[in-house]
Design an enzyme around this catalytic site. Sequence first.
Site, PDB file in Angstrom:
ATOM      1  CG  ASN A 282       8.122 -38.755  63.139  1.00  0.00           C
ATOM      2  OD1 ASN A 282       7.176 -39.291  63.608  1.00  0.00           O
ATOM      3  ND2 ASN A 282       8.780 -38.313  62.408  1.00  0.00           N
TER       4      ASN A 282
ATOM      5  CG  ASN B  23       9.948 -37.470  56.996  1.00  0.00           C
ATOM      6  OD1 ASN B  23       9.163 -38.281  55.749  1.00  0.00           O
ATOM      7  ND2 ASN B  23       9.272 -36.527  58.083  1.00  0.00           N
TER       8      ASN B  23
ATOM      9  CB  SER C  53       6.282 -30.198  58.608  1.00  0.00           C
ATOM     10  OG  SER C  53       4.562 -29.638  58.240  1.00  0.00           O
TER      11      SER C  53
ATOM     12  N   GLY D 232       4.618 -33.397  57.731  1.00  0.00           N
ATOM     13  CA  GLY D 232       3.270 -33.464  58.921  1.00  0.00           C
ATOM     14  C   GLY D 232       1.467 -32.516  58.603  1.00  0.00           C
TER      15      GLY D 232
ATOM     16  CD1 TRP E 191       5.677 -29.158  71.774  1.00  0.00           C
ATOM     17  CD2 TRP E 191       3.511 -28.103  72.047  1.00  0.00           C
ATOM     18  NE1 TRP E 191       5.174 -28.057  73.298  1.00  0.00           N
ATOM     19  CE2 TRP E 191       3.816 -27.553  73.045  1.00  0.00           C
ATOM     20  CE3 TRP E 191       2.508 -27.965  72.110  1.00  0.00           C
ATOM     21  CZ2 TRP E 191       3.806 -25.838  73.745  1.00  0.00           C
ATOM     22  CZ3 TRP E 191       1.718 -25.809  72.825  1.00  0.00           C
ATOM     23  CH2 TRP E 191       2.945 -26.292  73.487  1.00  0.00           C
TER      24      TRP E 191
ATOM     25  CG  HIS F 240      12.242 -35.580  65.537  1.00  0.00           C
ATOM     26  ND1 HIS F 240      13.716 -35.410  64.774  1.00  0.00           N
ATOM     27  CD2 HIS F 240      11.663 -34.734  64.679  1.00  0.00           C
ATOM     28  CE1 HIS F 240      13.293 -35.011  63.649  1.00  0.00           C
ATOM     29  NE2 HIS F 240      12.205 -34.318  63.905  1.00  0.00           N
TER      30      HIS F 240
ATOM     31  CG  HIS G  47       9.559 -27.155  57.603  1.00  0.00           C
ATOM     32  ND1 HIS G  47       8.957 -27.824  55.871  1.00  0.00           N
ATOM     33  CD2 HIS G  47      10.031 -28.271  57.627  1.00  0.00           C
ATOM     34  CE1 HIS G  47       9.320 -29.130  55.283  1.00  0.00           C
ATOM     35  NE2 HIS G  47      10.419 -29.405  55.838  1.00  0.00           N
TER      36      HIS G  47
END
Length: 359
Positions: A145, A168, A276, A278, A298, A312, A324
């Site tokens: 995100n 999420n 995370s 991700g 990123w 985001h 994280h």
Amino acid sequence: MWGRWRGAGGRRGVAQPVIPQMKLLGGRVPLGASALGLLIVCWFYIFPGGERLPGHKEMIRQVLQFGPRWGRNRSSGDSFRKLLQDCCDPPRLFSMTKANTALGENLWYDGEFFQSLTIDNTTRSLFPQDTPIKLPLKRCSVVGNGGILKNSRCGEQIDEADFVMRCNLPPLSREYTDDVGTKTQLVTVNPSIIDKRFQNLLWSRKSFVESVSVYKQSYVYMPAFSTKRGTDPSLRVYYTLEDFGTNQTVLFANPNFLRNVGKFWKSKGVHSKRLSTGLFMVSAALSLCEEVTIYGFWPFQMDLGGRHISHHYYDNMLPLSGVHAMPEEFLQLWHLHKSGVLQMQLDQCKKDVSSKKPH
């Protein structure tokens, strides 16, 4: 399985050792404390913290220096897939199933110490017999995100994949579809989202169902057994979607999979309280998919052109600090990109032809 800490105090009537003292700056410091200080210094030298990681300017330089050249290295991809298979067995353990969970099993939460749940008939009945995801998957997009997705015009490229994973409950409204697409096969939901946005589904069941309808016929993947407080909201999601007869299918993350993935990345140098979402999804994709491209990963405040970007693509809400280790995670993913294991999309997928985006 779980060790217990023992108190350090001595027993009554037993002589305690005298700790040698050393002089330091006019005072007296226990020798043990100085040794501990040296150990801490050595630890941060061997396992550097975030302050020793490359900053955004250094990472931009590295990315630009590497350039757009990239080629998939199937040998490296197969080797990394084997590492994940050996440690974590994602095809079998990615989600809770009747095949990998026995009735009466004592299931340990992966996000809390000394907390477990005994699997009864009611809970086990919520699990599919086997994973419903048809394996192997060919091409997968994992969509983070990150604000770098804004104005990326990557939506069409993301949707070209056979299987798209999102994290999420991200917004997919019209204002974002050019950048992030609409296709979704799996979307993750943290129980905290159910609490904060939908009052734990105690009063907002319909609004939740309307929110997830944008993901159409997809899997809703929830870490129901990471913490005890996350179990009830996750089960409410299951029953809510079932009651409303939606197109979504709830899958519960297997805490053994999440725990093993955390250990795997810790051995690679990612030191955080928890990975995370991700990185969990990328780890799964690298095992379940033949080709993986990731977007929106990123963790820096500037894009490759040096422009400030939001955290985001849809807001600038920062995560809780200390949970994280996003720069460390990024470095691992960047290494996999350079090795040809996965492709990381960091630039625009289509160049803008005007200063204003068409809709």
